[in-house]
Motif scaffolding. Structure first.
Motif, short mmCIF file in Angstrom:
data_model
loop_
_atom_site.label_atom_id
_atom_site.label_comp_id
_atom_site.label_asym_id
_atom_site.label_seq_id
_atom_site.Cartn_x
_atom_site.Cartn_y
_atom_site.Cartn_z
N ILE A 1 0.81 -1.21 0.00
CA ILE A 1 0.00 0.00 0.00
C ILE A 1 0.85 1.26 0.00
O ILE A 1 0.38 2.31 -0.43
CB ILE A 1 -1.03 0.03 1.15
N LYS B 1 -1.69 6.86 -4.47
CA LYS B 1 -2.66 6.37 -3.48
C LYS B 1 -2.26 6.79 -2.08
O LYS B 1 -3.09 7.15 -1.25
CB LYS B 1 -2.78 4.85 -3.55
N ARG B 2 -0.96 6.78 -1.79
CA ARG B 2 -0.47 7.19 -0.48
C ARG B 2 -0.78 8.67 -0.24
O ARG B 2 -1.26 9.06 0.82
CB ARG B 2 1.03 6.93 -0.37
N GLU C 1 -3.14 10.45 -1.63
CA GLU C 1 -4.59 10.62 -1.49
C GLU C 1 -5.06 10.15 -0.11
O GLU C 1 -5.90 10.80 0.52
CB GLU C 1 -5.33 9.84 -2.59
N ARG C 2 -4.51 9.06 0.39
CA ARG C 2 -4.84 8.56 1.72
C ARG C 2 -4.45 9.59 2.78
O ARG C 2 -5.22 9.87 3.71
CB ARG C 2 -4.11 7.23 1.96
N ASN C 3 -3.28 10.19 2.64
CA ASN C 3 -2.82 11.21 3.59
C ASN C 3 -3.69 12.46 3.53
O ASN C 3 -4.03 13.05 4.55
CB ASN C 3 -1.37 11.57 3.33
N LYS D 1 -6.86 12.61 2.61
CA LYS D 1 -8.16 12.30 3.21
C LYS D 1 -8.06 12.25 4.73
O LYS D 1 -8.99 12.66 5.43
CB LYS D 1 -8.70 10.98 2.67
N SER D 2 -6.96 11.75 5.23
CA SER D 2 -6.76 11.70 6.68
C SER D 2 -6.71 13.12 7.25
O SER D 2 -7.33 13.40 8.29
CB SER D 2 -5.47 10.95 7.00
#
Length: 67
Positions: A22, A28-29, A31-33, A35-36
């Motif tokens: 992941i 993707k990393r 985007e994940r950060n 969103k967090s």
């Protein structure tokens, strides 16, 4: 499963591979950060922010929208 059972277990190896997988996709990393950070900011605004802080955020948002 105790901590000592976990060390070098199949589950630990699977967890390590999953984390590597992941983290390998940079987009993707990111985007994940993002969103967090969004969830953290939203939670703060809805539960803990003072009126003064909300007004500060309002000014920052206004400034960013004008860019």
């Amino acid at each position: 499963m105790t901590d000592s059972d976990y060390i070098n277990s199949k589950q630990q190896k699977a967890d390590r591979e999953y984390r590597k997988k992941i983290q390998s996709d940079e987009e993707k990393r990111k985007e994940r950060n993002r969103k967090s950070k969004y969830r953290t900011a939203k939670s703060f605004i809805n539960s803990d922010a003072t009126r003064e802080e909300l007004e500060e955020f309002q000014g920052l948002i206004k400034k960013n929208l004008e860019k």
